[in-house]
Design an enzyme around this catalytic site. Sequence first.
Site, PDB file in Angstrom:
ATOM      1  N   ARG A  50      32.129  -2.756 -25.529  1.00  0.00           N
ATOM      2  CA  ARG A  50      31.767  -3.494 -24.534  1.00  0.00           C
ATOM      3  C   ARG A  50      30.744  -4.324 -24.950  1.00  0.00           C
ATOM      4  O   ARG A  50      30.116  -4.042 -26.157  1.00  0.00           O
ATOM      5  CB  ARG A  50      31.521  -2.734 -23.240  1.00  0.00           C
ATOM      6  CG  ARG A  50      31.159  -1.284 -23.086  1.00  0.00           C
ATOM      7  CD  ARG A  50      29.708  -1.183 -23.403  1.00  0.00           C
ATOM      8  NE  ARG A  50      28.877  -2.138 -22.765  1.00  0.00           N
ATOM      9  CZ  ARG A  50      27.624  -2.540 -23.501  1.00  0.00           C
ATOM     10  NH1 ARG A  50      27.231  -2.098 -24.619  1.00  0.00           N
ATOM     11  NH2 ARG A  50      27.074  -3.590 -22.781  1.00  0.00           N
ATOM     12  N   ALA A  52      29.859  -8.752 -24.640  1.00  0.00           N
ATOM     13  CA  ALA A  52      30.500  -9.925 -25.070  1.00  0.00           C
ATOM     14  C   ALA A  52      30.845 -10.381 -26.542  1.00  0.00           C
ATOM     15  O   ALA A  52      31.927 -10.209 -26.914  1.00  0.00           O
ATOM     16  CB  ALA A  52      29.903 -11.179 -24.503  1.00  0.00           C
ATOM     17  N   ARG A  93      39.964  -7.933 -20.948  1.00  0.00           N
ATOM     18  CA  ARG A  93      38.942  -8.252 -20.204  1.00  0.00           C
ATOM     19  C   ARG A  93      38.663  -9.738 -20.063  1.00  0.00           C
ATOM     20  O   ARG A  93      38.838 -10.681 -20.790  1.00  0.00           O
ATOM     21  CB  ARG A  93      37.779  -7.852 -20.632  1.00  0.00           C
ATOM     22  CG  ARG A  93      37.564  -6.105 -20.507  1.00  0.00           C
ATOM     23  CD  ARG A  93      36.372  -5.565 -20.895  1.00  0.00           C
ATOM     24  NE  ARG A  93      35.287  -5.457 -19.592  1.00  0.00           N
ATOM     25  CZ  ARG A  93      34.162  -5.250 -19.378  1.00  0.00           C
ATOM     26  NH1 ARG A  93      33.623  -4.972 -20.643  1.00  0.00           N
ATOM     27  NH2 ARG A  93      33.449  -5.397 -18.562  1.00  0.00           N
ATOM     28  N   GLN A 202      24.949   1.430 -18.363  1.00  0.00           N
ATOM     29  CA  GLN A 202      24.620   0.819 -19.687  1.00  0.00           C
ATOM     30  C   GLN A 202      23.260   0.937 -20.004  1.00  0.00           C
ATOM     31  O   GLN A 202      22.946   1.118 -21.213  1.00  0.00           O
ATOM     32  CB  GLN A 202      25.188  -0.606 -19.720  1.00  0.00           C
ATOM     33  CG  GLN A 202      26.589  -1.049 -19.958  1.00  0.00           C
ATOM     34  CD  GLN A 202      27.216  -0.881 -18.420  1.00  0.00           C
ATOM     35  OE1 GLN A 202      26.751  -0.644 -17.350  1.00  0.00           O
ATOM     36  NE2 GLN A 202      28.357  -1.868 -18.415  1.00  0.00           N
ATOM     37  N   ASP A 243      27.609 -13.259 -20.772  1.00  0.00           N
ATOM     38  CA  ASP A 243      29.217 -12.943 -20.987  1.00  0.00           C
ATOM     39  C   ASP A 243      29.514 -14.441 -21.001  1.00  0.00           C
ATOM     40  O   ASP A 243      30.667 -14.615 -21.702  1.00  0.00           O
ATOM     41  CB  ASP A 243      29.560 -12.309 -20.032  1.00  0.00           C
ATOM     42  CG  ASP A 243      29.496 -10.941 -20.292  1.00  0.00           C
ATOM     43  OD1 ASP A 243      28.293 -10.261 -19.932  1.00  0.00           O
ATOM     44  OD2 ASP A 243      30.103 -10.082 -20.820  1.00  0.00           O
ATOM     45  N   LYS A 254      26.105  -9.160 -16.511  1.00  0.00           N
ATOM     46  CA  LYS A 254      26.482  -7.919 -15.849  1.00  0.00           C
ATOM     47  C   LYS A 254      25.724  -7.914 -14.292  1.00  0.00           C
ATOM     48  O   LYS A 254      24.563  -8.494 -14.009  1.00  0.00           O
ATOM     49  CB  LYS A 254      25.733  -6.777 -16.416  1.00  0.00           C
ATOM     50  CG  LYS A 254      25.599  -5.454 -16.138  1.00  0.00           C
ATOM     51  CD  LYS A 254      27.006  -4.857 -15.564  1.00  0.00           C
ATOM     52  CE  LYS A 254      27.989  -5.109 -17.048  1.00  0.00           C
ATOM     53  NZ  LYS A 254      29.256  -4.803 -16.413  1.00  0.00           N
TER      54      LYS A 254
HETATM   55  O1  MRU Z   1      30.684  -4.681 -18.822  1.00  0.00           O
HETATM   56  P1  MRU Z   1      29.992  -4.894 -20.225  1.00  0.00           P
HETATM   57  O2  MRU Z   1      28.961  -3.699 -20.587  1.00  0.00           O
HETATM   58  O3  MRU Z   1      30.812  -5.364 -21.386  1.00  0.00           O
HETATM   59  O4  MRU Z   1      29.042  -6.002 -19.973  1.00  0.00           O
HETATM   60  C1  MRU Z   1      28.118  -6.451 -21.010  1.00  0.00           C
HETATM   61  C2  MRU Z   1      26.982  -7.426 -20.403  1.00  0.00           C
HETATM   62  O5  MRU Z   1      27.066  -7.821 -19.318  1.00  0.00           O
HETATM   63  C3  MRU Z   1      25.998  -7.900 -21.522  1.00  0.00           C
HETATM   64  O6  MRU Z   1      24.830  -8.240 -20.908  1.00  0.00           O
HETATM   65  C4  MRU Z   1      26.574  -9.037 -22.199  1.00  0.00           C
HETATM   66  O7  MRU Z   1      27.874  -9.052 -22.636  1.00  0.00           O
HETATM   67  C5  MRU Z   1      25.967  -9.626 -23.371  1.00  0.00           C
HETATM   68  S1  MRU Z   1      25.783  -8.310 -24.754  1.00  0.00           S
HETATM   69  C6  MRU Z   1      25.256  -9.010 -25.864  1.00  0.00           C
END
Ligand code: MRU
Length: 356
Positions: A50, A52, A93, A202, A243, A254
């Site tokens: 997970r 982005a 996703r 996370q 993202d 997030k």
């Molecule tokens: O649902 P996730 O864990 O994939 O969400 C991740 C995030 O929201 C991160 O902040 C974003 O992807 C940036 S990661 C460098």
Amino acid sequence: MSPFPTVSAIEWRDDTLWLLDQRLLPLQEVWLDHADVHAVVNSIRDMVVRGAPAIGITAAYGVVIAARARLAENPQHWQQLLAADFEALAASRPTAVNLFWALDQMKVALEKLDRNQDPVAQLLAEAIRIHESDLAANHTMGHLGANLIRHYGMPAKGVITHCNTGSLATGGYGTALGVIRSAWKAGLIEQVYADETRPWWQGARLTAWELLKDGIPVILTADSVAATLMQQGKVSWVIVGADRITANGDVANKIGTYSLAVLARHHGVRFMVVAPTTTFDPSLAHGSAIPIEERGPEEVVSVKGVRVAPEGVAVYNPVFDVTPAELIDAIVTEKGVVEHPNRDGITALLAQASIH
Ligand code: MRU
């Protein structure tokens, strides 16, 4: 290159893709290999991987695995058959635009294949290029973000970060966590506050683990503690990833990011978004057009499979939110920093990015 030998979560070894299963961290470190593209799709959807940029890199390797299988299945029409695999990967996703960017890069590589060379090797070279360029971008952003912190000074040497934006979420080093790593090394930060990041944890499971490994001082807080930390004057910056960033500078990230931005503005705390240009989607005018993923109720009603909410309760579980550009002090990319982001600033950044 890196002051920290940070963990890697995505590896191409023994002719296949290996992912560190992020659902099990930090209690178990289990690597999963991927026999076919369906396994790759499942790993993205189920959050084995997970973040982005990491999702985009994984999808690029997924195309390599799919191409090898289609070529064996039908050497004449393998490229047409591959279209279904691109669709399956794209459906894994919805919010992180890096996924669609990486698939577009792989399509371009497919169109440019040299007929005299092994097509799978050429696609693998492109996936590795995507992986390595993300790592390089993170180091550049780390440097630029640390400089920005130095420029504004740190009245309180604490920062809040949300979710996980580190090595686990990227090709390595991290976006927001990369800036935190670089700023800590430069002596600009003394304390990181990591939000636990409900409902998937996370921050508690992944960010705390990464920072402890690096020896960077981290205090884990419940998400709702952020307002108190700001009220107590303990933080100067909120530093988060993204993202998807739209043409006007709105940022999907997030769930919980937007509330941090509102709190930061109220308390005079600066708000920094760190993301490579692969996270921009200039085709969307505003954040309201970003597709926001909703995940199942089990993430909210239970913890590690143990139910904590009453049977039958209704659940709303959007896993991203949109922070309006006007609440953001700076967006740090590998191509430069946009302060007070708006349409003109983003357009200029992306025009400059496409030249280089
Ligand atoms: O649902 P996730 O864990 O994939 O969400 C991740 C995030 O929201 C991160 O902040 C974003 O992807 C940036 S990661 C460098």
